[in-house]
Design a protein around this motif. Structure first.
Motif, PDB file in Angstrom:
ATOM      1  N   ARG A 189       0.819  -1.213   0.000  1.00 43.97           N
ATOM      2  CA  ARG A 189       0.000   0.000   0.000  1.00 43.97           C
ATOM      3  C   ARG A 189       0.853   1.263   0.000  1.00 43.97           C
ATOM      4  O   ARG A 189       0.546   2.232  -0.677  1.00 43.97           O
ATOM      5  CB  ARG A 189      -0.947  -0.007   1.181  1.00 43.97           C
ATOM      6  CG  ARG A 189      -1.884   1.168   1.179  1.00 43.97           C
ATOM      7  CD  ARG A 189      -2.877   1.089   2.313  1.00 43.97           C
ATOM      8  NE  ARG A 189      -3.592   2.319   2.404  1.00 43.97           N
ATOM      9  CZ  ARG A 189      -4.859   2.470   2.135  1.00 43.97           C
ATOM     10  NH1 ARG A 189      -5.566   1.433   1.779  1.00 43.97           N
ATOM     11  NH2 ARG A 189      -5.444   3.643   2.230  1.00 43.97           N
ATOM     12  N   THR A 195       1.886   2.112  -3.473  1.00 44.57           N
ATOM     13  CA  THR A 195       0.769   2.644  -4.242  1.00 44.57           C
ATOM     14  C   THR A 195       0.559   4.120  -3.923  1.00 44.57           C
ATOM     15  O   THR A 195       0.370   4.942  -4.811  1.00 44.57           O
ATOM     16  CB  THR A 195      -0.519   1.852  -3.954  1.00 44.57           C
ATOM     17  OG1 THR A 195      -0.286   0.485  -4.275  1.00 44.57           O
ATOM     18  CG2 THR A 195      -1.681   2.371  -4.770  1.00 44.57           C
ATOM     19  N   GLU A 196       0.616   4.473  -2.667  1.00 40.23           N
ATOM     20  CA  GLU A 196       0.456   5.876  -2.283  1.00 40.23           C
ATOM     21  C   GLU A 196       1.591   6.724  -2.850  1.00 40.23           C
ATOM     22  O   GLU A 196       1.365   7.824  -3.314  1.00 40.23           O
ATOM     23  CB  GLU A 196       0.387   5.994  -0.765  1.00 40.23           C
ATOM     24  CG  GLU A 196      -0.890   5.420  -0.188  1.00 40.23           C
ATOM     25  CD  GLU A 196      -0.898   5.381   1.324  1.00 40.23           C
ATOM     26  OE1 GLU A 196      -1.963   5.090   1.879  1.00 40.23           O
ATOM     27  OE2 GLU A 196       0.152   5.632   1.948  1.00 40.23           O
ATOM     28  N   ALA A 202       0.949   7.216  -6.533  1.00 37.59           N
ATOM     29  CA  ALA A 202      -0.156   8.153  -6.721  1.00 37.59           C
ATOM     30  C   ALA A 202       0.283   9.580  -6.426  1.00 37.59           C
ATOM     31  O   ALA A 202      -0.094  10.511  -7.148  1.00 37.59           O
ATOM     32  CB  ALA A 202      -1.331   7.761  -5.825  1.00 37.59           C
ATOM     33  N   ASP A 203       1.066   9.754  -5.381  1.00 36.54           N
ATOM     34  CA  ASP A 203       1.571  11.089  -5.061  1.00 36.54           C
ATOM     35  C   ASP A 203       2.433  11.626  -6.197  1.00 36.54           C
ATOM     36  O   ASP A 203       2.314  12.784  -6.593  1.00 36.54           O
ATOM     37  CB  ASP A 203       2.381  11.067  -3.763  1.00 36.54           C
ATOM     38  CG  ASP A 203       1.517  10.850  -2.535  1.00 36.54           C
ATOM     39  OD1 ASP A 203       0.287  11.051  -2.617  1.00 36.54           O
ATOM     40  OD2 ASP A 203       2.084  10.462  -1.496  1.00 36.54           O
ATOM     41  N   ALA A 232       2.361  10.726  -9.353  1.00 36.39           N
ATOM     42  CA  ALA A 232       1.503  10.986 -10.509  1.00 36.39           C
ATOM     43  C   ALA A 232       0.814  12.334 -10.368  1.00 36.39           C
ATOM     44  O   ALA A 232       0.698  13.082 -11.343  1.00 36.39           O
ATOM     45  CB  ALA A 232       0.487   9.867 -10.664  1.00 36.39           C
ATOM     46  N   GLY A 233       0.359  12.643  -9.168  1.00 34.25           N
ATOM     47  CA  GLY A 233      -0.268  13.941  -8.933  1.00 34.25           C
ATOM     48  C   GLY A 233       0.701  15.088  -9.145  1.00 34.25           C
ATOM     49  O   GLY A 233       0.340  16.122  -9.715  1.00 34.25           O
TER      50      GLY A 233
END
Length: 64
Positions: free
Chosen positions: A2, A5-6, A9-10, A12-13
């Protein structure tokens, strides 16, 4: 798992924000009164370093 994944995602943002900034900055350089601030210059250089914009785009942003 997890945590990875975070992190992805961070990242990508962050990349999406940099791309959006680059697009807006390029649009802004076409306007009268466009002024390159230190913040714009730093973000434009960061986007270039990340490979998100070209040398030509960087120069358009920095030169107005």
């Amino acid at each position: 798992m997890r945590a990875n994944t975070e992190t992805v995602a961070d990242k990508a943002g962050e990349i999406a924000a940099e791309v959006a900034f680059a697009i807006l900055a390029v649009i802004g350089v076409e306007r009268d009164g466009y002024v390159v601030t230190e913040g714009i210059a730093v973000k434009a250089l960061a986007a270039k370093s990340s490979g998100l914009n070209s040398s030509e785009t960087l120069m358009r942003i920095l030169n107005g």
